[in-house]
Design a protein around this motif. Sequence first.
Motif, mmCIF file in Angstrom:
data_model
loop_
_atom_site.group_PDB
_atom_site.id
_atom_site.type_symbol
_atom_site.label_atom_id
_atom_site.label_comp_id
_atom_site.label_asym_id
_atom_site.label_seq_id
_atom_site.Cartn_x
_atom_site.Cartn_y
_atom_site.Cartn_z
ATOM 1 N N MET A 155 0.829 -1.202 0.000
ATOM 2 C CA MET A 155 0.000 0.000 0.000
ATOM 3 C C MET A 155 0.868 1.259 0.000
ATOM 4 O O MET A 155 0.662 2.176 -0.799
ATOM 5 C CB MET A 155 -0.931 0.026 1.212
ATOM 6 N N LEU A 156 1.845 1.320 0.899
ATOM 7 C CA LEU A 156 2.663 2.519 1.024
ATOM 8 C C LEU A 156 3.485 2.786 -0.237
ATOM 9 O O LEU A 156 3.531 3.919 -0.731
ATOM 10 C CB LEU A 156 3.559 2.420 2.258
ATOM 11 N N SER A 157 4.132 1.750 -0.767
ATOM 12 C CA SER A 157 4.926 1.974 -1.987
ATOM 13 C C SER A 157 4.006 2.242 -3.180
ATOM 14 O O SER A 157 4.322 3.061 -4.044
ATOM 15 C CB SER A 157 5.856 0.791 -2.262
ATOM 16 N N GLU A 161 3.791 5.394 -5.885
ATOM 17 C CA GLU A 161 3.783 5.209 -7.337
ATOM 18 C C GLU A 161 2.595 5.923 -7.983
ATOM 19 O O GLU A 161 2.720 6.486 -9.074
ATOM 20 C CB GLU A 161 3.768 3.719 -7.678
ATOM 21 N N ILE A 162 1.452 5.906 -7.322
ATOM 22 C CA ILE A 162 0.280 6.618 -7.849
ATOM 23 C C ILE A 162 0.554 8.117 -7.896
ATOM 24 O O ILE A 162 0.311 8.775 -8.907
ATOM 25 C CB ILE A 162 -0.977 6.303 -7.009
ATOM 26 N N PHE A 163 1.073 8.663 -6.796
ATOM 27 C CA PHE A 163 1.325 10.106 -6.745
ATOM 28 C C PHE A 163 2.399 10.551 -7.736
ATOM 29 O O PHE A 163 2.403 11.689 -8.172
ATOM 30 C CB PHE A 163 1.692 10.544 -5.329
ATOM 31 N N ARG A 170 -6.312 1.116 -9.422
ATOM 32 C CA ARG A 170 -6.764 -0.250 -9.745
ATOM 33 C C ARG A 170 -5.613 -1.255 -9.573
ATOM 34 O O ARG A 170 -5.776 -2.325 -9.008
ATOM 35 C CB ARG A 170 -7.318 -0.306 -11.160
ATOM 36 N N SER A 171 -4.440 -0.899 -10.059
ATOM 37 C CA SER A 171 -3.270 -1.768 -9.952
ATOM 38 C C SER A 171 -2.860 -1.966 -8.493
ATOM 39 O O SER A 171 -2.552 -3.080 -8.057
ATOM 40 C CB SER A 171 -2.112 -1.179 -10.754
ATOM 41 N N LEU A 172 -2.867 -0.870 -7.729
ATOM 42 C CA LEU A 172 -2.509 -0.962 -6.317
ATOM 43 C C LEU A 172 -3.472 -1.885 -5.574
ATOM 44 O O LEU A 172 -3.043 -2.756 -4.806
ATOM 45 C CB LEU A 172 -2.507 0.425 -5.669
#
Length: 184
Positions: A155-157, A161-163, A170-172
């Motif tokens: 979740m944290l990494s 990556e999203i930001f 969706r990938s996360l």
Amino acid sequence: MWPAARGRGLTSGFFAGGGARLSSATGLPAERDRPRVISPHRPPRAEEPPGTFILKALPATDDPSQTLIPAAAGAGYGVNAKAKNPELALRFVNFVMSPEGMNLFVKKQGGLPSLPDTGFAVDPSLTELSRFIRANRTVPFMDQRWPNAKVQQTMLSGLQEIFSGQSTLRSLLKDMDSDYQAGS
């Protein structure tokens, strides 16, 4: 969605009084009004705007009686069997768990005592949380029920990556679900 949260009103928010001016060019706070960390547990600094912080439960359904709020003990204490000075370490643990030590700790930290009847005066910003705790309307934070530490690491990494534009929500969520299903 994880089983502990499915169909439950698990939302909360931290609000501050006052407003911010947005830059018309970027939609972000103008430089002189940029967000700053403001704590209700210390006097404001000269450059900080005045504000009043309160913790409020945000209803997740149309029935406010179903709203729950995440809450948990923030720390646990113990003495390592190989401590150089176990007697002093145990005295510290006993002090922190005493009404005097607990009140000092939560006043400086900005929390609530984990033991009842310590004589602690609840900070007004935590009044609603205190009411939810007394009414047994809390649940553990989601990561406290995850079957392994990998879910939180993902979740944290993944959020980073999203930001940074390297991944999608969706990938996360797919990756987190996979880690969750792997169990302990």
